[in-house]
Design a protein around this motif. Structure first.
Motif, PDB file in Angstrom:
ATOM      1  N   PRO A   1       0.809  -1.222   0.000  1.00 54.44           N
ATOM      2  CA  PRO A   1       0.000   0.000   0.000  1.00 54.44           C
ATOM      3  C   PRO A   1       0.848   1.280   0.000  1.00 54.44           C
ATOM      4  O   PRO A   1       0.523   2.237  -0.704  1.00 54.44           O
ATOM      5  CB  PRO A   1      -0.828  -0.108   1.281  1.00 54.44           C
ATOM      6  N   CYS A   2       1.933   1.307   0.758  1.00 56.11           N
ATOM      7  CA  CYS A   2       2.797   2.488   0.773  1.00 56.11           C
ATOM      8  C   CYS A   2       3.437   2.703  -0.595  1.00 56.11           C
ATOM      9  O   CYS A   2       3.512   3.834  -1.083  1.00 56.11           O
ATOM     10  CB  CYS A   2       3.880   2.358   1.843  1.00 56.11           C
ATOM     11  N   HIS A   3       3.883   1.632  -1.218  1.00 57.95           N
ATOM     12  CA  HIS A   3       4.518   1.727  -2.533  1.00 57.95           C
ATOM     13  C   HIS A   3       3.530   2.281  -3.555  1.00 57.95           C
ATOM     14  O   HIS A   3       3.850   3.201  -4.313  1.00 57.95           O
ATOM     15  CB  HIS A   3       5.028   0.355  -2.958  1.00 57.95           C
ATOM     16  N   LYS A   4       2.320   1.756  -3.542  1.00 57.41           N
ATOM     17  CA  LYS A   4       1.295   2.248  -4.469  1.00 57.41           C
ATOM     18  C   LYS A   4       0.972   3.711  -4.205  1.00 57.41           C
ATOM     19  O   LYS A   4       0.783   4.488  -5.134  1.00 57.41           O
ATOM     20  CB  LYS A   4       0.029   1.392  -4.360  1.00 57.41           C
ATOM     21  N   GLN A   5       0.897   4.088  -2.932  1.00 56.57           N
ATOM     22  CA  GLN A   5       0.557   5.473  -2.587  1.00 56.57           C
ATOM     23  C   GLN A   5       1.640   6.438  -3.054  1.00 56.57           C
ATOM     24  O   GLN A   5       1.331   7.505  -3.586  1.00 56.57           O
ATOM     25  CB  GLN A   5       0.333   5.602  -1.078  1.00 56.57           C
ATOM     26  N   ILE A   6       2.879   6.084  -2.879  1.00 54.79           N
ATOM     27  CA  ILE A   6       3.984   6.935  -3.333  1.00 54.79           C
ATOM     28  C   ILE A   6       3.854   7.216  -4.820  1.00 54.79           C
ATOM     29  O   ILE A   6       3.919   8.363  -5.268  1.00 54.79           O
ATOM     30  CB  ILE A   6       5.347   6.284  -3.026  1.00 54.79           C
ATOM     31  N   HIS A   7       3.648   6.159  -5.611  1.00 57.72           N
ATOM     32  CA  HIS A   7       3.589   6.329  -7.064  1.00 57.72           C
ATOM     33  C   HIS A   7       2.274   6.943  -7.533  1.00 57.72           C
ATOM     34  O   HIS A   7       2.202   7.473  -8.638  1.00 57.72           O
ATOM     35  CB  HIS A   7       3.893   5.009  -7.764  1.00 57.72           C
ATOM     36  N   ALA A   8       1.247   6.898  -6.698  1.00 62.53           N
ATOM     37  CA  ALA A   8      -0.015   7.563  -7.037  1.00 62.53           C
ATOM     38  C   ALA A   8       0.088   9.072  -6.802  1.00 62.53           C
ATOM     39  O   ALA A   8      -0.554   9.859  -7.497  1.00 62.53           O
ATOM     40  CB  ALA A   8      -1.163   6.983  -6.218  1.00 62.53           C
ATOM     41  N   LEU A   9       0.895   9.476  -5.833  1.00 60.06           N
ATOM     42  CA  LEU A   9       0.988  10.888  -5.472  1.00 60.06           C
ATOM     43  C   LEU A   9       2.051  11.665  -6.246  1.00 60.06           C
ATOM     44  O   LEU A   9       1.898  12.862  -6.466  1.00 60.06           O
ATOM     45  CB  LEU A   9       1.283  11.037  -3.975  1.00 60.06           C
ATOM     46  N   TYR A  10       3.131  11.011  -6.616  1.00 58.42           N
ATOM     47  CA  TYR A  10       4.276  11.731  -7.161  1.00 58.42           C
ATOM     48  C   TYR A  10       4.719  11.164  -8.505  1.00 58.42           C
ATOM     49  O   TYR A  10       4.649   9.965  -8.732  1.00 58.42           O
ATOM     50  CB  TYR A  10       5.460  11.657  -6.197  1.00 58.42           C
ATOM     51  N   THR A  11       5.236  12.047  -9.337  1.00 60.06           N
ATOM     52  CA  THR A  11       5.835  11.607 -10.600  1.00 60.06           C
ATOM     53  C   THR A  11       7.227  11.055 -10.299  1.00 60.06           C
ATOM     54  O   THR A  11       7.821  11.363  -9.248  1.00 60.06           O
ATOM     55  CB  THR A  11       5.968  12.777 -11.589  1.00 60.06           C
ATOM     56  N   ASN A  12       7.764  10.281 -11.213  1.00 67.72           N
ATOM     57  CA  ASN A  12       9.115   9.755 -11.038  1.00 67.72           C
ATOM     58  C   ASN A  12      10.135  10.892 -10.984  1.00 67.72           C
ATOM     59  O   ASN A  12      11.105  10.832 -10.231  1.00 67.72           O
ATOM     60  CB  ASN A  12       9.467   8.767 -12.145  1.00 67.72           C
ATOM     61  N   LYS A  13       9.912  11.933 -11.755  1.00 71.74           N
ATOM     62  CA  LYS A  13      10.811  13.093 -11.751  1.00 71.74           C
ATOM     63  C   LYS A  13      10.827  13.746 -10.361  1.00 71.74           C
ATOM     64  O   LYS A  13      11.871  14.082  -9.825  1.00 71.74           O
ATOM     65  CB  LYS A  13      10.354  14.094 -12.807  1.00 71.74           C
ATOM     66  N   GLU A  14       9.633  13.911  -9.775  1.00 69.91           N
ATOM     67  CA  GLU A  14       9.531  14.520  -8.453  1.00 69.91           C
ATOM     68  C   GLU A  14      10.216  13.653  -7.390  1.00 69.91           C
ATOM     69  O   GLU A  14      10.904  14.163  -6.502  1.00 69.91           O
ATOM     70  CB  GLU A  14       8.062  14.731  -8.094  1.00 69.91           C
ATOM     71  N   LEU A  15      10.025  12.336  -7.498  1.00 68.38           N
ATOM     72  CA  LEU A  15      10.685  11.423  -6.557  1.00 68.38           C
ATOM     73  C   LEU A  15      12.204  11.554  -6.662  1.00 68.38           C
ATOM     74  O   LEU A  15      12.899  11.593  -5.653  1.00 68.38           O
ATOM     75  CB  LEU A  15      10.249   9.981  -6.812  1.00 68.38           C
ATOM     76  N   ALA A  16      12.714  11.632  -7.881  1.00 70.99           N
ATOM     77  CA  ALA A  16      14.162  11.725  -8.084  1.00 70.99           C
ATOM     78  C   ALA A  16      14.725  13.049  -7.582  1.00 70.99           C
ATOM     79  O   ALA A  16      15.804  13.083  -6.983  1.00 70.99           O
ATOM     80  CB  ALA A  16      14.496  11.546  -9.560  1.00 70.99           C
ATOM     81  N   LEU A  17      13.995  14.141  -7.796  1.00 69.59           N
ATOM     82  CA  LEU A  17      14.521  15.461  -7.462  1.00 69.59           C
ATOM     83  C   LEU A  17      14.413  15.840  -5.987  1.00 69.59           C
ATOM     84  O   LEU A  17      15.311  16.463  -5.435  1.00 69.59           O
ATOM     85  CB  LEU A  17      13.824  16.538  -8.300  1.00 69.59           C
ATOM     86  N   ARG A  18      13.294  15.478  -5.337  1.00 68.61           N
ATOM     87  CA  ARG A  18      13.131  15.974  -3.968  1.00 68.61           C
ATOM     88  C   ARG A  18      12.714  14.945  -2.928  1.00 68.61           C
ATOM     89  O   ARG A  18      12.696  15.244  -1.741  1.00 68.61           O
ATOM     90  CB  ARG A  18      12.172  17.156  -3.933  1.00 68.61           C
ATOM     91  N   LEU A  19      12.397  13.721  -3.350  1.00 64.83           N
ATOM     92  CA  LEU A  19      11.932  12.708  -2.391  1.00 64.83           C
ATOM     93  C   LEU A  19      12.722  11.408  -2.535  1.00 64.83           C
ATOM     94  O   LEU A  19      12.159  10.326  -2.626  1.00 64.83           O
ATOM     95  CB  LEU A  19      10.431  12.459  -2.601  1.00 64.83           C
ATOM     96  N   SER A  20      14.033  11.515  -2.523  1.00 67.97           N
ATOM     97  CA  SER A  20      14.876  10.353  -2.811  1.00 67.97           C
ATOM     98  C   SER A  20      15.405   9.646  -1.568  1.00 67.97           C
ATOM     99  O   SER A  20      16.405   8.938  -1.628  1.00 67.97           O
ATOM    100  CB  SER A  20      16.037  10.774  -3.711  1.00 67.97           C
ATOM    101  N   SER A  21      14.721   9.843  -0.432  1.00 66.14           N
ATOM    102  CA  SER A  21      15.062   9.082   0.771  1.00 66.14           C
ATOM    103  C   SER A  21      13.789   8.880   1.585  1.00 66.14           C
ATOM    104  O   SER A  21      12.804   9.602   1.407  1.00 66.14           O
ATOM    105  CB  SER A  21      16.110   9.818   1.621  1.00 66.14           C
ATOM    106  N   ILE A  22      13.824   7.914   2.476  1.00 70.42           N
ATOM    107  CA  ILE A  22      12.670   7.678   3.348  1.00 70.42           C
ATOM    108  C   ILE A  22      12.428   8.914   4.214  1.00 70.42           C
ATOM    109  O   ILE A  22      11.285   9.327   4.416  1.00 70.42           O
ATOM    110  CB  ILE A  22      12.902   6.421   4.226  1.00 70.42           C
ATOM    111  N   GLN A  23      13.493   9.558   4.690  1.00 69.77           N
ATOM    112  CA  GLN A  23      13.345  10.754   5.520  1.00 69.77           C
ATOM    113  C   GLN A  23      12.660  11.879   4.741  1.00 69.77           C
ATOM    114  O   GLN A  23      11.789  12.572   5.276  1.00 69.77           O
ATOM    115  CB  GLN A  23      14.707  11.236   6.047  1.00 69.77           C
TER     116      GLN A  23
END
Length: 96
Positions: free
Chosen positions: A42-64
């Motif tokens: 569920p957490c994995h699905k939620q992450i990818h539902a909320l954010y683009t891959n570009k956004e994950l790479a640029l500003r959300l690249s750690s659990i913290q």
């Protein structure tokens, strides 16, 4: 059928949940051989539902980084109260 490992989700901290490997920097953004985190489905699905891959790479690249984001913070607060065996539906963000 794939047998998934059960354990502790690094994002929501629930125990005895089915885990998947999350590339902290998405593979399509160059994270193929980068760091990963073991998080529940569920957490994995939620992450990818909320954010683009570009956004994950640029500003959300750690659990913290993820845990400090307001959208995931609200989700984690809610999912921690859910049973590990419960199936959870994920909705896409209207902002995405």
């Amino acid at each position: 059928m794939v047998n998934r490992e059960k354990g502790h989700c690094e994002l929501c901290a629930r125990n005895n949940v089915e885990l998947t490997k999350h590339h902290l920097v998405p593979k399509e953004e160059g994270g193929t051989f980068g760091e990963t985190a073991m998080i529940c489905i569920p957490c994995h699905k939620q992450i990818h539902a909320l954010y683009t891959n570009k956004e994950l790479a640029l500003r959300l690249s750690s659990i913290q980084d993820l845990l400090q984001d307001l959208q995931i913070m609200k989700y984690v607060k809610w999912i921690r109260k859910q049973s590990p065996s419960q199936l959870v539906k994920v909705k896409k963000s209207k902002d995405r």
